[in-house]
Design a protein around this motif. Sequence first.
Motif, PDB file in Angstrom:
ATOM      1  N   TRP A  38      55.218  31.283  47.758  1.00 53.15           N
ATOM      2  CA  TRP A  38      55.267  32.619  48.341  1.00 53.15           C
ATOM      3  C   TRP A  38      53.919  33.311  48.185  1.00 53.15           C
ATOM      4  O   TRP A  38      53.284  33.208  47.146  1.00 53.15           O
ATOM      5  CB  TRP A  38      56.351  33.444  47.656  1.00 53.15           C
ATOM      6  N   GLN A  39      53.501  34.026  49.231  1.00 54.21           N
ATOM      7  CA  GLN A  39      52.249  34.769  49.194  1.00 54.21           C
ATOM      8  C   GLN A  39      52.521  36.253  49.435  1.00 54.21           C
ATOM      9  O   GLN A  39      53.503  36.622  50.082  1.00 54.21           O
ATOM     10  CB  GLN A  39      51.272  34.257  50.239  1.00 54.21           C
ATOM     11  N   VAL A  40      51.658  37.092  48.937  1.00 57.35           N
ATOM     12  CA  VAL A  40      51.782  38.542  49.119  1.00 57.35           C
ATOM     13  C   VAL A  40      51.334  38.893  50.537  1.00 57.35           C
ATOM     14  O   VAL A  40      50.246  38.523  50.966  1.00 57.35           O
ATOM     15  CB  VAL A  40      50.919  39.302  48.089  1.00 57.35           C
ATOM     16  N   ILE A  41      52.201  39.602  51.265  1.00 56.05           N
ATOM     17  CA  ILE A  41      51.821  40.080  52.594  1.00 56.05           C
ATOM     18  C   ILE A  41      51.633  41.601  52.604  1.00 56.05           C
ATOM     19  O   ILE A  41      51.045  42.147  53.518  1.00 56.05           O
ATOM     20  CB  ILE A  41      52.834  39.665  53.678  1.00 56.05           C
ATOM     21  N   ARG A  42      52.124  42.251  51.539  1.00 55.23           N
ATOM     22  CA  ARG A  42      51.934  43.695  51.402  1.00 55.23           C
ATOM     23  C   ARG A  42      52.037  44.035  49.927  1.00 55.23           C
ATOM     24  O   ARG A  42      52.912  43.544  49.225  1.00 55.23           O
ATOM     25  CB  ARG A  42      52.995  44.457  52.192  1.00 55.23           C
ATOM     26  N   ALA A  43      51.146  44.891  49.464  1.00 57.51           N
ATOM     27  CA  ALA A  43      51.168  45.314  48.065  1.00 57.51           C
ATOM     28  C   ALA A  43      50.827  46.795  47.989  1.00 57.51           C
ATOM     29  O   ALA A  43      49.920  47.269  48.680  1.00 57.51           O
ATOM     30  CB  ALA A  43      50.169  44.507  47.243  1.00 57.51           C
ATOM     31  N   THR A  48      50.209  53.620  47.070  1.00 57.96           N
ATOM     32  CA  THR A  48      48.923  53.404  47.743  1.00 57.96           C
ATOM     33  C   THR A  48      48.817  51.952  48.183  1.00 57.96           C
ATOM     34  O   THR A  48      49.025  51.037  47.385  1.00 57.96           O
ATOM     35  CB  THR A  48      47.746  53.743  46.801  1.00 57.96           C
ATOM     36  N   GLU A  49      48.482  51.752  49.431  1.00 59.15           N
ATOM     37  CA  GLU A  49      48.340  50.400  49.991  1.00 59.15           C
ATOM     38  C   GLU A  49      47.179  49.668  49.327  1.00 59.15           C
ATOM     39  O   GLU A  49      46.064  50.179  49.272  1.00 59.15           O
ATOM     40  CB  GLU A  49      48.100  50.491  51.502  1.00 59.15           C
ATOM     41  N   LEU A  50      47.437  48.466  48.802  1.00 60.49           N
ATOM     42  CA  LEU A  50      46.408  47.651  48.142  1.00 60.49           C
ATOM     43  C   LEU A  50      45.973  46.453  48.976  1.00 60.49           C
ATOM     44  O   LEU A  50      44.931  45.862  48.706  1.00 60.49           O
ATOM     45  CB  LEU A  50      46.925  47.134  46.793  1.00 60.49           C
ATOM     46  N   THR A  51      46.767  46.107  49.963  1.00 60.15           N
ATOM     47  CA  THR A  51      46.516  44.878  50.721  1.00 60.15           C
ATOM     48  C   THR A  51      45.145  44.885  51.381  1.00 60.15           C
ATOM     49  O   THR A  51      44.509  43.841  51.502  1.00 60.15           O
ATOM     50  CB  THR A  51      47.620  44.679  51.774  1.00 60.15           C
ATOM     51  N   THR A  52      44.663  46.021  51.799  1.00 64.11           N
ATOM     52  CA  THR A  52      43.346  46.092  52.441  1.00 64.11           C
ATOM     53  C   THR A  52      42.213  46.187  51.423  1.00 64.11           C
ATOM     54  O   THR A  52      41.054  45.982  51.776  1.00 64.11           O
ATOM     55  CB  THR A  52      43.276  47.298  53.393  1.00 64.11           C
ATOM     56  N   LEU A  53      42.544  46.482  50.163  1.00 65.75           N
ATOM     57  CA  LEU A  53      41.521  46.647  49.125  1.00 65.75           C
ATOM     58  C   LEU A  53      41.302  45.398  48.277  1.00 65.75           C
ATOM     59  O   LEU A  53      40.221  45.202  47.728  1.00 65.75           O
ATOM     60  CB  LEU A  53      41.891  47.811  48.201  1.00 65.75           C
ATOM     61  N   ILE A  54      42.336  44.581  48.142  1.00 63.92           N
ATOM     62  CA  ILE A  54      42.290  43.399  47.267  1.00 63.92           C
ATOM     63  C   ILE A  54      42.660  42.174  48.094  1.00 63.92           C
ATOM     64  O   ILE A  54      43.562  42.219  48.926  1.00 63.92           O
ATOM     65  CB  ILE A  54      43.275  43.557  46.087  1.00 63.92           C
ATOM     66  N   ASP A  55      41.975  41.058  47.846  1.00 67.15           N
ATOM     67  CA  ASP A  55      42.263  39.813  48.559  1.00 67.15           C
ATOM     68  C   ASP A  55      43.449  39.112  47.886  1.00 67.15           C
ATOM     69  O   ASP A  55      43.322  38.541  46.808  1.00 67.15           O
ATOM     70  CB  ASP A  55      41.030  38.912  48.554  1.00 67.15           C
ATOM     71  N   PHE A  56      44.598  39.185  48.528  1.00 60.75           N
ATOM     72  CA  PHE A  56      45.809  38.549  48.023  1.00 60.75           C
ATOM     73  C   PHE A  56      46.048  37.174  48.651  1.00 60.75           C
ATOM     74  O   PHE A  56      47.046  36.530  48.351  1.00 60.75           O
ATOM     75  CB  PHE A  56      47.028  39.431  48.316  1.00 60.75           C
ATOM     76  N   THR A  57      45.155  36.715  49.511  1.00 63.93           N
ATOM     77  CA  THR A  57      45.411  35.502  50.291  1.00 63.93           C
ATOM     78  C   THR A  57      45.542  34.234  49.440  1.00 63.93           C
ATOM     79  O   THR A  57      46.224  33.299  49.845  1.00 63.93           O
ATOM     80  CB  THR A  57      44.312  35.278  51.354  1.00 63.93           C
ATOM     81  N   LYS A  58      44.929  34.187  48.270  1.00 60.15           N
ATOM     82  CA  LYS A  58      44.996  32.976  47.435  1.00 60.15           C
ATOM     83  C   LYS A  58      46.081  33.052  46.359  1.00 60.15           C
ATOM     84  O   LYS A  58      46.441  32.042  45.773  1.00 60.15           O
ATOM     85  CB  LYS A  58      43.633  32.721  46.794  1.00 60.15           C
TER      86      LYS A  58
END
Length: 141
Positions: A38-43, A48-58
Amino acid sequence: MQQCGFLLVAIAAILMASCKAEKVLPVKESIKDITGSWQVIRATRNGTELTTLIDFTKFRVNFKDGGYTIENPLPFLVNANGKFSLDDPEYPFKITFTATGGTAVSTPFNYPIVNGKRQLSITFSPGCPNNSYVYVLQKVN
């Protein structure tokens, strides 16, 4: 007029005789299977939205045979691999992680289907209780 009254009574009697209560048996809910990667698609943190601030892709959480592994750790409920369990296999509302050599940590858990894909939504506060994180994960194919 008497024929009309008789006709209405006959129709009502037929309708009442044709209406019978059916027993509706509950459908057994399938066991929720979270096996896989499972991978993070929204955090978010405190909304506060973190998905655009932190690279969760790995970052990955892999579930298999009652255990889990974490790849490329980020702030999460646990920081080491271990075992997991759901409070109810059919209707899970809580997931418990037990890191190897650590104590069990439980958190609210949602398992919705969004746009035809199963998601996991995990809410947690690692360390500081003033920070509340919500990770929405989706299975990696």
